[in-house]
Design a protein around this motif. Sequence first.
Motif, PDB file in Angstrom:
ATOM      1  N   ARG A 121      -4.203   3.037   7.562  1.00 20.34           N
ATOM      2  CA  ARG A 121      -4.341   4.419   7.115  1.00 20.34           C
ATOM      3  C   ARG A 121      -4.572   4.514   5.614  1.00 20.34           C
ATOM      4  O   ARG A 121      -4.679   5.586   5.067  1.00 20.34           O
ATOM      5  N   GLY A 122      -4.592   3.359   4.959  1.00 18.05           N
ATOM      6  CA  GLY A 122      -4.847   3.374   3.523  1.00 18.05           C
ATOM      7  C   GLY A 122      -3.700   3.947   2.715  1.00 18.05           C
ATOM      8  O   GLY A 122      -3.913   4.695   1.773  1.00 18.05           O
ATOM      9  N   ILE A 123      -2.475   3.586   3.095  1.00 19.24           N
ATOM     10  CA  ILE A 123      -1.319   4.200   2.442  1.00 19.24           C
ATOM     11  C   ILE A 123      -1.172   3.782   0.980  1.00 19.24           C
ATOM     12  O   ILE A 123      -0.867   4.607   0.129  1.00 19.24           O
ATOM     13  N   LYS A 156      -3.444   3.051  -1.123  1.00 22.16           N
ATOM     14  CA  LYS A 156      -4.429   3.777  -1.924  1.00 22.16           C
ATOM     15  C   LYS A 156      -4.016   5.241  -2.064  1.00 22.16           C
ATOM     16  O   LYS A 156      -4.097   5.821  -3.154  1.00 22.16           O
ATOM     17  N   LEU A 157      -3.550   5.844  -0.947  1.00 22.00           N
ATOM     18  CA  LEU A 157      -3.131   7.250  -1.001  1.00 22.00           C
ATOM     19  C   LEU A 157      -1.976   7.424  -1.980  1.00 22.00           C
ATOM     20  O   LEU A 157      -1.920   8.396  -2.721  1.00 22.00           O
ATOM     21  N   LEU A 204      -0.910  10.147  -5.598  1.00 22.24           N
ATOM     22  CA  LEU A 204       0.145  11.153  -5.504  1.00 22.24           C
ATOM     23  C   LEU A 204       1.067  11.043  -6.712  1.00 22.24           C
ATOM     24  O   LEU A 204       1.182   9.978  -7.309  1.00 22.24           O
ATOM     25  N   GLN A 226       5.990  12.892  -5.097  1.00 18.39           N
ATOM     26  CA  GLN A 226       5.432  13.000  -3.742  1.00 18.39           C
ATOM     27  C   GLN A 226       5.438  11.667  -3.006  1.00 18.39           C
ATOM     28  O   GLN A 226       5.421  11.646  -1.771  1.00 18.39           O
ATOM     29  N   LEU A 243       5.292  10.353   1.300  1.00 21.07           N
ATOM     30  CA  LEU A 243       4.232   9.603   1.972  1.00 21.07           C
ATOM     31  C   LEU A 243       4.788   8.298   2.531  1.00 21.07           C
ATOM     32  O   LEU A 243       4.515   7.929   3.670  1.00 21.07           O
ATOM     33  N   ILE A 264       5.150   5.747   6.562  1.00 16.98           N
ATOM     34  CA  ILE A 264       4.590   4.453   6.952  1.00 16.98           C
ATOM     35  C   ILE A 264       5.040   4.138   8.361  1.00 16.98           C
ATOM     36  O   ILE A 264       4.267   3.740   9.218  1.00 16.98           O
TER      37      ILE A 264
END
Lengths: 408, 150
Positions: free
Chosen positions: A42-44, A46-47, A51, A55, A59, A63
Motif C-alpha cells: 500500500r506504499g505506507i 512513502k505515505l 504526513l 498524523q 497511518l 499497517i
Amino acid sequence: MKETIIPIGPFHPLLEEPELFTLKVDGDTVIDVDVRIGWNHRGIEKLSQGLTWDQVPFLIERICGICSTSHPYACVLAMEEICDIEAPPRAQYIRPVVAELERIHSHLLWLGLAGHFIGYNTVFMWAWKYRELTLDSLEQLTGNRNHYAMFKAGGVRRDFSQKAMDFTMKAMDETEKATKMFLGAVLDDPVMHKRLKGVGVLTYEDAIQYSAVGPTSRPSGVDHDARRDDPFDAYGISHDKGVWKAIVLQDGDVFAKAACRILEILESIKIIRWCIENIPDGEIDAGVKEIPAGEGCGHYEAPRGEVFHYMRSDGSNFPIRHKVRAPTYNNLPTYKATCPGAHIADVALITASIDPCYCCTERVGVVDKLGTKHILTQDDLTKLSVKKTNEIRRKLGKTTYDPYAKMI
Amino acid sequence: MSLGLSGLKKSIWVYHVACSPCNNCDIEILDLLTPRFDVERFGIVLVGSVRHADALLVTGMVNRQVKPRLQELYLQAAKPCVVFAIGSCAVSGNFFRRSYNMAGPVDRAIKEVDPNAIIVYVPGCPPKPEAMISGVVKAIGFLDNLKAKK
Ligand code: SF4
C-alpha cells in the motif's frame, strides 16, 4: 525423483496480508518451500513521508489491524528518541496496558484459528468468545474495539477512567480463568500431543540463522524479548520487580509455539494488573511541539515478534525517511527449515504456527509433472488436516468428529 | 429477476474478498460468525467459493494487483449479487487514497465492469460488527423496494 509443485495463494486471504507459497512435494512429503510476499503493498512508508508528525501514528496503526498498538508504539519511541524525551509517568503505565491487551486478543485469535485448522472448532468458538472480553476492555479504556489511536510522540492521547480500569480488572479475572482452562483442555489432550508434538520443529540454530523473532523463536530456546532487553516505559520496572518474565521453551515444535502463546497471555494479564494497580497520577502528555533534526529508532515486542521502526527528521513538519520492519518478515523464511519433511496435512499447521497470514491458502493449484491441474481450496486443506486428527483419534480409541459432515 | 431477488434476501451467503486491508475489517467479519454476534442465526453464512455467494464482502483498498482479480471475482458471482464495501478503505480509500498503488475504491472498480451493480457502503475504520449487520438489513430493505418496483 518425481516432484510436484503446489502454489498456495496469493489471493484470496481470509485474515492477513496475501502471500504466495510454492510447495515442492514428493507424494505426501514436502521437499522445499518458497515464499513470496508483497501482495498487500500500500506504499505506507512513502505515505508516511507525506504526513505531519502528528498524523503519522494514525497511518502507522493501519499497517496491521492486529498489531495496531505495536507499530505506533515503536514509531513513537523512535520519535521520542529523536527529541530525547520520555513520556510522563502516567502515560508510561497506560501504554503497556493497551499493548498487552492487544497481545491477549492477538494470541487468543491465533489459538482459535489454529484450533479451526486442526478440526477443533470448539476451540475456535471459545477463544473468540473470550477474546470479546478483551475487546470490551479496550473499548472501555480507549473508545474503540480496534485501532485505538492512543499513541502520540511524548505521551498518549486519552486518559483511562477509573470505571474502565475496574472493568478491565474484572475482565482480566475472567480471561485468566478461560486461559487456564485452555491450558488444561488444549495442552493435556492426547490428540493434541500426537498432532502437534514434533511437527514443524525449528531448532535453536535455525532460529538464529533465520533471525526468527518473538513467539517463533522463543519456543526454540532463543531468550530474547525486546520489552525486557531494552526496557522502556513500565516494562523495565515491572520486570525488575519480578512481575512477569519472558516465556522461553526448548522444543521448537508447533506444540511449544502454542504453549508459549498461551503462557504469554498469562504473563500479559500480570503486567496489566500490575500497571493498573500501580498507575501514578499526573500528566499524560509531555507536549512535544516540534521534532528536531536527527534520527531515531524504536522497537517493541509485538505479539508476533520484534517490530522495528526507523525515522529521520530534518527539522521540518514531515519525516523524511520512515522504515518499518515487521516481525513476519523475519519469521517467514523459517518455513525453509520447518516445512521440508512434513506432510501436506501438517503444512497448514506449520505455516499457521508462526502466526502469519496463513489464510492466503484459499486457492491451491496442484501441478504435477504431466501438467494436469487440480485445484485445492482452503477447505480441502483444512479437511486434510481434520482427517489426520481423526485418524489419530481413532488410533487412540476416541470417537471421531467431523465438523464438516454437517455442512456438506 | 424478482424470484432471484426474493431468494437472495432469505439467507444471504457471503464470500469474503480481502483486497489490501489491514486485517481489522476482516477480523471483525470473522467476529460476526463467533458466539457474541453469531450471524448464522439470520442465515448469513461465509462460503468458500464465489460461485455460491449472494454477496461479496469486500475489504481494504483496491491496489493495482488486486483490481483485475476483484473484477473477475465479481463477474464470476451469480447475479443478482450485492457488493458490500466494508470499511473506509473499501468505501473511499481512507489514508491510502493518495498511495501510488491505489487503483480506485471498490465501487469504481466494480462499476467499470457492471454499471448497474448494487453496492452497499459500510463506513468505519473498522466498522463495528453491529454496523455490518445493520448494513445487511438495509440491503435487504433495498432489495424489497426493488422487488416492489418490478
Ligand atoms: S477501513 Fe480501517 S480497519 Fe478496515 S481495512 Fe481499512 S484501515 Fe483497516
